[in-house]
Write a protein that holds these residues in place. Structure first.
Motif, PDB file in Angstrom:
ATOM      1  N   SER A 242       8.770   1.805 -17.755  1.00 12.19           N
ATOM      2  CA  SER A 242      10.135   1.899 -17.227  1.00 12.19           C
ATOM      3  C   SER A 242      10.310   0.910 -16.083  1.00 12.19           C
ATOM      4  CB  SER A 242      10.431   3.323 -16.743  1.00 12.19           C
ATOM      5  OG  SER A 242       9.738   3.589 -15.539  1.00 12.19           O
ATOM      6  N   ARG A 243      11.538   0.517 -15.835  1.00 12.47           N
ATOM      7  CA  ARG A 243      11.807  -0.439 -14.750  1.00 12.47           C
ATOM      8  C   ARG A 243      11.459   0.155 -13.392  1.00 12.47           C
ATOM      9  NH1 ARG A 243      17.462  -3.427 -15.937  1.00 12.47           N
ATOM     10  NH2 ARG A 243      16.392  -5.344 -15.417  1.00 12.47           N
ATOM     11  N   LEU A 244      11.867   1.404 -13.181  1.00 15.73           N
ATOM     12  CA  LEU A 244      11.576   2.053 -11.908  1.00 15.73           C
ATOM     13  C   LEU A 244      10.071   2.227 -11.725  1.00 15.73           C
ATOM     14  CD1 LEU A 244      12.430   3.455  -9.315  1.00 15.73           C
ATOM     15  CD2 LEU A 244      12.701   5.568 -10.624  1.00 15.73           C
ATOM     16  N   GLY A 245       9.405   2.692 -12.767  1.00 21.31           N
ATOM     17  CA  GLY A 245       7.949   2.858 -12.693  1.00 21.31           C
ATOM     18  C   GLY A 245       7.244   1.546 -12.420  1.00 21.31           C
ATOM     19  N   GLY A 246       7.709   0.471 -13.069  1.00 24.61           N
ATOM     20  CA  GLY A 246       7.123  -0.847 -12.839  1.00 24.61           C
ATOM     21  C   GLY A 246       7.324  -1.319 -11.414  1.00 24.61           C
ATOM     22  N   ALA A 247       8.539  -1.099 -10.889  1.00 26.25           N
ATOM     23  CA  ALA A 247       8.821  -1.501  -9.504  1.00 26.25           C
ATOM     24  C   ALA A 247       7.941  -0.728  -8.528  1.00 26.25           C
ATOM     25  CB  ALA A 247      10.294  -1.283  -9.184  1.00 26.25           C
ATOM     26  N   LEU A 248       7.791   0.567  -8.761  1.00 23.66           N
ATOM     27  CA  LEU A 248       6.948   1.375  -7.873  1.00 23.66           C
ATOM     28  C   LEU A 248       5.472   1.003  -8.000  1.00 23.66           C
ATOM     29  CD1 LEU A 248       8.690   4.846  -8.304  1.00 23.66           C
ATOM     30  CD2 LEU A 248       8.806   3.302  -6.331  1.00 23.66           C
TER      31      LEU A 248
END
Length: 108
Positions: free
Chosen positions: A42-48
């Motif tokens: 996921s984009r959020l997971g990748g950013a985190l």
């Protein structure tokens, strides 16, 4: 110096090409490139994940180089500037003038 390149699954093709060309230019200029494959889908997971990885990396590099990783002068300056911006509305004209004059020394 080592270039850290993040590989992220599911990026748009245009961005994938841009990242590929960036890596290629670094390598042509004999700069070592270290690739890190982001595991999250996921984009959020990748950013985190990238944020956590970068935080741990800077912490350990600080320790290895005997530099206090907790001291970040640019963040301190940013906080001072934010406080300056938000406090202006609650000040009298004299207080603003005093702050502007004293602030001159911080930025130079």
């Amino acid at each position: 110096m080592i270039i850290l390149s993040f590989k992220i699954k599911g990026l748009p093709e245009r961005l994938e090409r841009r990242l590929y060309l960036t890596d290629k230019i670094f390598k042509q200029n004999k700069l070592p490139v270290l690739n890190y494959q982001v595991q999250s889908t996921s984009r959020l997971g990748g950013a985190l994940e990238i944020l956590a990885f970068g935080s741990w990396l800077s912490y350990y590099l600080g320790l290895l180089n005997e530099v206090d990783p907790a001291k970040i002068p640019w963040v301190d300056l940013f906080k001072q500037e934010l406080a300056y911006c938000f406090n202006l509305n609650n000040m009298t004209s004299k207080e603003r003038l005093r702050l502007i004059i004293s602030r001159k020394n911080i930025l130079t």
